[in-house]
Design an enzyme around this catalytic site. Structure first.
Site, PDB file in Angstrom:
ATOM      1  N   HIS A 346     -50.238   8.837  25.546  1.00 65.97           N
ATOM      2  CA  HIS A 346     -48.879   8.345  25.823  1.00 65.97           C
ATOM      3  C   HIS A 346     -48.501   7.107  25.041  1.00 65.97           C
ATOM      4  O   HIS A 346     -47.448   6.525  25.290  1.00 65.97           O
ATOM      5  CB  HIS A 346     -48.710   8.019  27.306  1.00 65.97           C
ATOM      6  CG  HIS A 346     -48.744   9.214  28.197  1.00 65.97           C
ATOM      7  ND1 HIS A 346     -47.611   9.902  28.577  1.00 65.97           N
ATOM      8  CD2 HIS A 346     -49.781   9.856  28.770  1.00 65.97           C
ATOM      9  CE1 HIS A 346     -47.952  10.904  29.358  1.00 65.97           C
ATOM     10  NE2 HIS A 346     -49.269  10.906  29.499  1.00 65.97           N
ATOM     11  N   LYS A 534     -35.716  -0.455  31.916  1.00 60.73           N
ATOM     12  CA  LYS A 534     -37.057   0.000  31.542  1.00 60.73           C
ATOM     13  C   LYS A 534     -37.996  -1.193  31.684  1.00 60.73           C
ATOM     14  O   LYS A 534     -37.529  -2.308  31.889  1.00 60.73           O
ATOM     15  CB  LYS A 534     -37.076   0.522  30.100  1.00 60.73           C
ATOM     16  CG  LYS A 534     -36.401  -0.436  29.103  1.00 60.73           C
ATOM     17  CD  LYS A 534     -36.406   0.103  27.681  1.00 60.73           C
ATOM     18  CE  LYS A 534     -35.324   1.121  27.394  1.00 60.73           C
ATOM     19  NZ  LYS A 534     -35.783   2.488  27.292  1.00 60.73           N
ATOM     20  N   ARG A 535     -39.296  -0.946  31.558  1.00 61.80           N
ATOM     21  CA  ARG A 535     -40.209  -2.081  31.609  1.00 61.80           C
ATOM     22  C   ARG A 535     -39.876  -3.091  30.521  1.00 61.80           C
ATOM     23  O   ARG A 535     -39.365  -2.731  29.461  1.00 61.80           O
ATOM     24  CB  ARG A 535     -41.661  -1.600  31.458  1.00 61.80           C
ATOM     25  CG  ARG A 535     -42.235  -1.004  32.712  1.00 61.80           C
ATOM     26  CD  ARG A 535     -42.256  -2.005  33.874  1.00 61.80           C
ATOM     27  NE  ARG A 535     -43.303  -2.983  33.695  1.00 61.80           N
ATOM     28  CZ  ARG A 535     -44.499  -2.923  34.279  1.00 61.80           C
ATOM     29  NH1 ARG A 535     -44.789  -1.954  35.122  1.00 61.80           N
ATOM     30  NH2 ARG A 535     -45.407  -3.857  34.046  1.00 61.80           N
ATOM     31  N   LYS A 540     -39.828  -2.846  23.166  1.00 65.11           N
ATOM     32  CA  LYS A 540     -38.602  -2.191  23.657  1.00 65.11           C
ATOM     33  C   LYS A 540     -37.352  -2.999  23.293  1.00 65.11           C
ATOM     34  O   LYS A 540     -36.233  -2.537  23.424  1.00 65.11           O
ATOM     35  CB  LYS A 540     -38.685  -1.971  25.174  1.00 65.11           C
ATOM     36  CG  LYS A 540     -39.788  -0.991  25.579  1.00 65.11           C
ATOM     37  CD  LYS A 540     -39.836  -0.797  27.084  1.00 65.11           C
ATOM     38  CE  LYS A 540     -41.035   0.016  27.557  1.00 65.11           C
ATOM     39  NZ  LYS A 540     -40.873   1.474  27.353  1.00 65.11           N
ATOM     40  N   THR A 642     -38.288   8.440  28.473  1.00 63.59           N
ATOM     41  CA  THR A 642     -37.743   9.501  29.324  1.00 63.59           C
ATOM     42  C   THR A 642     -36.430   9.038  29.958  1.00 63.59           C
ATOM     43  O   THR A 642     -35.604   9.864  30.339  1.00 63.59           O
ATOM     44  CB  THR A 642     -38.750   9.901  30.425  1.00 63.59           C
ATOM     45  OG1 THR A 642     -39.311   8.705  30.987  1.00 63.59           O
ATOM     46  CG2 THR A 642     -39.849  10.770  29.874  1.00 63.59           C
ATOM     47  N   LYS A 646     -32.619  10.886  30.909  1.00 61.59           N
ATOM     48  CA  LYS A 646     -31.896  10.788  32.186  1.00 61.59           C
ATOM     49  C   LYS A 646     -30.458  10.347  31.941  1.00 61.59           C
ATOM     50  O   LYS A 646     -29.518  10.873  32.544  1.00 61.59           O
ATOM     51  CB  LYS A 646     -32.604   9.787  33.118  1.00 61.59           C
ATOM     52  CG  LYS A 646     -33.983  10.260  33.551  1.00 61.59           C
ATOM     53  CD  LYS A 646     -34.847   9.152  34.157  1.00 61.59           C
ATOM     54  CE  LYS A 646     -36.309   9.587  34.165  1.00 61.59           C
ATOM     55  NZ  LYS A 646     -37.256   8.485  34.396  1.00 61.59           N
TER      56      LYS A 646
HETATM   57  C1  26W Z   1     -54.625   0.520  30.490  1.00 61.25           C
HETATM   58  C2  26W Z   1     -53.288  -0.082  30.357  1.00 61.25           C
HETATM   59  C3  26W Z   1     -52.243   0.931  30.146  1.00 61.25           C
HETATM   60  C4  26W Z   1     -51.359   1.212  31.155  1.00 61.25           C
HETATM   61  C5  26W Z   1     -50.381   2.155  30.974  1.00 61.25           C
HETATM   62  C6  26W Z   1     -52.148   1.594  28.953  1.00 61.25           C
HETATM   63  C7  26W Z   1     -51.182   2.532  28.768  1.00 61.25           C
HETATM   64  C8  26W Z   1     -50.290   2.826  29.773  1.00 61.25           C
HETATM   65  C9  26W Z   1     -49.267   3.893  29.582  1.00 61.25           C
HETATM   66  C10 26W Z   1     -49.773   4.911  28.600  1.00 61.25           C
HETATM   67  C11 26W Z   1     -47.960   3.343  29.176  1.00 61.25           C
HETATM   68  C12 26W Z   1     -46.855   4.326  29.365  1.00 61.25           C
HETATM   69  O1  26W Z   1     -46.336   4.486  30.456  1.00 61.25           O
HETATM   70  N1  26W Z   1     -46.432   4.988  28.285  1.00 61.25           N
HETATM   71  C13 26W Z   1     -45.172   5.701  28.296  1.00 61.25           C
HETATM   72  O2  26W Z   1     -45.370   7.046  28.637  1.00 61.25           O
HETATM   73  C14 26W Z   1     -44.131   7.723  28.746  1.00 61.25           C
HETATM   74  C15 26W Z   1     -44.404   9.120  29.225  1.00 61.25           C
HETATM   75  O3  26W Z   1     -45.037   9.855  28.234  1.00 61.25           O
HETATM   76  C16 26W Z   1     -43.382   7.697  27.428  1.00 61.25           C
HETATM   77  O4  26W Z   1     -42.123   8.290  27.606  1.00 61.25           O
HETATM   78  C17 26W Z   1     -43.199   6.269  26.940  1.00 61.25           C
HETATM   79  O5  26W Z   1     -42.627   6.257  25.650  1.00 61.25           O
HETATM   80  C18 26W Z   1     -44.540   5.569  26.926  1.00 61.25           C
HETATM   81  O6  26W Z   1     -44.379   4.190  26.613  1.00 61.25           O
END
Ligand code: 26W
Length: 799
Positions: A346, A534-535, A540, A642, A646
């Site tokens: 992701h 968004k976060r 971003k 995503t 929406k």
């Molecule tokens: C370990 C720390 C950590 C925590 C969360 C590393 C990575 C993440 C996630 C992978 C971050 C995340 O939410 N990524 C998002 O995933 C969405 C669903 O696929 C995408 O639409 C977003 O672009 C992406 O940033």
């Protein structure tokens, strides 16, 4: 039971009396909500049992989606929608003097996720059930979800989230299905014909499952989301400090880690990850064996998906169970494991790629570590055969190197499918981050562009738009969202445009009311609602949005001839608690809001709103009211996004970079119906390679940009000059890693075009309708069909 409103009313009152032993006249809203929730859950019990029974008796292959996050939001409204009983219940309750919407608002969001990845998991569950697919979620029942955000004097303050404070009507605790998970201890080897490994002196934790029904859309299918909770084990031999043991055990499922895209190598996080996969896998295998199936066929009957690398220990754990508990040899176990597991990446941000120091890992999970070492050794041997003598390449691809375990490498080696979440993201994985792996295992790599459930994000969040669409093209699109394309015939239709306008105004009015009640600020309902929710993350680029607002403010103040269509800029964002820069950006938005909103010269033209505690339920109110959707990440950094989908589905027009799924939105709607700007991913990547970017040149050559950057530190805001120094430095001292200055001009210019386009209402509404019409591709039903057919090989029970 819900066949008529009379039957419903009777059951509802009976249920209430049973639960609370008092008269309904004395009921509170919370009690009414609990009563309805319980009733609905009991109502689905029959279908839940039947669904499981059907899967079992038809020997359906099952998919399990392992995820450290499920960002579900509220469930009452979407459950009623999917069951098709909302209208009856609404009328029935009304006759009892109860407002269904008020009851829905009693529900606290299940916020067991940070952002995109967790919400995607929740959309996928909805699609799996709605497509009658045998697919279930496996996660952790955190006692506290993502923190509650308060804004105090413009700063973010985090409070512990308490979603379970009034109980959870949707879950069933299944103590009899508990599993023991082991940590620590040592591995003993014995020779008994073959090598046997025994995990001894381990600390045991009991994993207790809580099951939640996942209700399909009007198809009688009820799948399961199983969330595991950590409790002290009864089988623990008396080893001293019981209270300490209890505390440490319960800590495993106490908190969701609040970081998004940033690793924090905490041992507790690793414990959570192993807890999830060990409990999940042991319980799947237990029920598999109860059906008398042969473990040799495991991968033909079970698919396990790991959502990012967080659950990737499923690979060595499945190996462990097959070898140590069921006597399989390595080769057989490996064959089964790799054919069972599939993996989604992701993010390409390097700071988010998980690595664990062996020094932490080995003592906590000694047997799992041994297995990973063996996987690594065998993999490196394979590499040696292909790249003999190329030590550098082997070192770079190894799973364990320099005292670190690289979880993404383990995921790729131990699975049969690796996918990215939008075409451009998958292409970047193949050509950069995972290039060497792509060359070695080209057949494993594939793309699955993300999607969102149109049931929650269109039908539930926007019933007004839903009925306008139904009036125009009927309701075939509900089960086949691609059919939203039938709206293309109405894009220029004046009366349909009027309807779409009315719907948008109605949603803007509701949001304006909510903004008033939350912030006290009155916004102009005729203004353009321009939204970035968004976060909070540097990539971003909320900062780009802010600098643009500062620019507009300056121009309005200084140039009497400068005019704009009035705008309301709306932000919502949580920053990771330890992410200093992101928190400064929140302070900056709020500081700017105070300045702009109170300036008599601009306050009719510009408003800046920061809505605190952004979460799923708030998103459902904000997104339908947006005219403009801000998707402005530095190209190449946002894997998919995503939120973009929406907004599009609710008729907002995107201003965005050619990043993530924006690229595919452009493909669908055409360049007249989306506003793209800025560097392309290739350009960003080229700059990063050749180091040719000089941020300060853009500062020096654009006087407006010069002005806003100076204002960050120059007493323009009533704060100390240090307040926003970090932000200033990120741009000029650290050479603007995210190309904010580079893209500024193009962004401002594109916003001008967008503002002009809005003033031609007919053509704007046409664009809006085209966006809705083309959003069908971004339903998670499409995404899930692709996963089901191409990765999991699971089949609909309706086929
Ligand atoms: C370990 C720390 C950590 C925590 C969360 C590393 C990575 C993440 C996630 C992978 C971050 C995340 O939410 N990524 C998002 O995933 C969405 C669903 O696929 C995408 O639409 C977003 O672009 C992406 O940033």
């Amino acid at each position: 039971m819900f066949s008529s409103k009379e039957a419903f009313k009777q059951r509802f009152l009976e249920k209430f009396e049973k639960m609370y032993s008092k008269s309904f006249a004395e009921s509170t809203l919370q009690e009414q909500y609990n009563t309805l929730g319980q009733l609905v859950r009991e109502f689905v019990s029959h279908d839940w049992i039947e669904t499981n029974e059907f899967y079992r008796s038809n020997q359906k292959k099952q998919a399990y989606y392992f995820s450290i996050e499920f960002l579900l939001g509220r469930l009452l409204g979407s459950n009623l929608l999917n069951l098709g009983v909302r209208d009856i219940i609404e009328v029935g309750l009304k006759e009892l003097g109860v407002d269904l919407i008020e009851l829905e608002e009693q529900e606290v969001d299940a916020g067991l996720g940070n952002g995109g990845l967790g919400r995607l998991a929740a959309c996928f569950l909805d699609s799996l059930a709605s497509l009658s697919l045998p697919g279930h979620g496996v996660g952790i029942r955190y006692k506290h979800g993502l923190f509650d955000q308060k804004i105090v004097d413009g700063y973010q303050v985090e409070l512990p989230e308490q979603w379970l404070r009034n109980g959870n009507v949707w879950e069933i605790r299944k103590a009899s299905h508990s599993i023991e998970v082991k940590f620590g201890g040592e591995v003993q080897v014995s020779h008994n014909g073959q090598l046997m490994f025994h995990h001894v002196n381990a600390e045991t934790v009991t994993a207790v499952p809580y099951d939640m029904p996942v209700i399909g859309y009007q198809n009688k299918v009820v799948n399961t989301l199983r969330l595991w909770s950590a409790e002290p084990s009864q089988f623990r031999p008396d080893k001293g400090d019981v209270m300490k043991y209890k505390r440490e055990t319960e800590a495993i499922s106490e908190f969701l880690y609040p970081d998004d895209s940033h690793i924090d190598g905490k041992i507790l996080r690793l414990k959570q990850q192993y807890f999830l996969v060990s409990a999940g896998l042991q319980s799947i295998i237990r029920s598999y064996l109860k059906n008398n199936y042969d473990l040799l066929q495991f991968h033909q009957r079970v698919a396990i998906h790991v959502n990012d690398t967080h659950p990737v220990l499923a690979i060595p754990e499945l190996m462990r169970i097959l070898m140590d508990e069921h006597g399989f040899g390595w080769e057989e176990a490996w064959e089964i494991t790799t054919h069972t597991i599939s993996y989604t990446n992701h993010t390409t941000l390097s700071e988010a790629l998980e690595k664990w120091p062996t020094s932490i890992f080995k003592p906590l999970l000694p047997r799992i570590y041994m297995i990973i070492e063996e996987i690594n050794e065998r993999f490196c041997k394979q590499l040696w055969m292909k790249y003999t003598g190329n030590w550098k390449r082997i070192e770079e691809m190894a799973i364990i190197a320099h005292g670190m375990i690289k979880m993404a490498h383990l995921a790729i080696v131990g699975s049969h499918s690796v996918n990215g979440v939008a075409q451009i993201h998958t292409d970047i994985l193949k050509s950069r981050e995972m290039k060497m792996f792509y060359e070695f295992y080209p057949y494993k790599f594939n793309n699955k562009t993300n999607g969102i459930t149109h049931r929650r994000w269109l039908m539930k969040a926007n019933p007004e738009l839903t009925s306008a669409i139904k009036d125009a093209i009927g309701d075939e699109w509900i089960v086949n969202p691609k059919k939203l394309a039938l709206l293309m015939d109405y894009a220029k239709d004046a009366s349909f445009q009027d309807k779409i306008f009315e719907v948008k105004q109605c949603k803007k009015r509701s949001l304006a009311k909510r903004i008033k009640s939350l912030t006290g600020i009155v916004v102009d309902e005729q203004s353009i609602f321009d939204v970035q929710v968004k976060r909070l993350h540097a990539y971003k680029r909320q900062l780009l949005n802010i600098l643009h607002i500062m620019y507009l403010y300056n121009r309005l103040k200084e140039d009497a001839n400068f005019s704009i269509t009035p705008r309301t800029f709306i932000f919502g964002a949580k920053a990771s608690p330890g992410y200093y820069y992101a928190k400064k950006i929140i302070k900056l938005i709020n500081t700017l809001a105070v300045k702009v909103n109170n300036d008599p010269k601009t306050k009719e033209m510009l408003k800046v709103i920061f809505l605190e505690n952004y979460r799923v339920s708030l998103a459902e109110e904000i997104i339908p009211a947006a005219n403009v959707s801000e998707q402005i990440s530095t190209a190449s950094k946002e894997a998919s996004g995503t939120g973009n989908m929406k907004f599009m589905m609710n008729g907002a027009i995107t201003i965005g970079t050619l990043d993530g799924a924006n690229v595919e939105i452009l493909e669908e709607v055409g360049s007249d119906n989306i506003y793209t700007f800025g560097l392309t991913a290739d350009q960003v990547l080229a700059y990063q390679r050749n180091g040719g970017y000089r941020a300060h040149e853009y500062y020096h050559h654009n006087k407006y940009l010069h002005q806003v950057i100076d204002q960050l530190v120059g007493g323009f805001f009533s704060v100390t000059s240090q307040e926003f120094e970090t932000i200033y430095d990120s741009l000029l001292v650290q050479n603007d890693e995210y190309f904010v200055l580079k893209d500024f001009h193009s962004y401002v210019h594109t916003h001008e075009k967008l503002g002009a386009a809005y003033n031609d209402q007919n053509s704007w509404l046409e664009k809006s309708i085209i966006n809705i019409a083309k959003s069908g591709r971004f339903s998670s039903d499409r995404t899930i069909k692709e996963y089901a057919d191409e990765i999991w090989k699971i089949h609909s029970s309706k086929q």
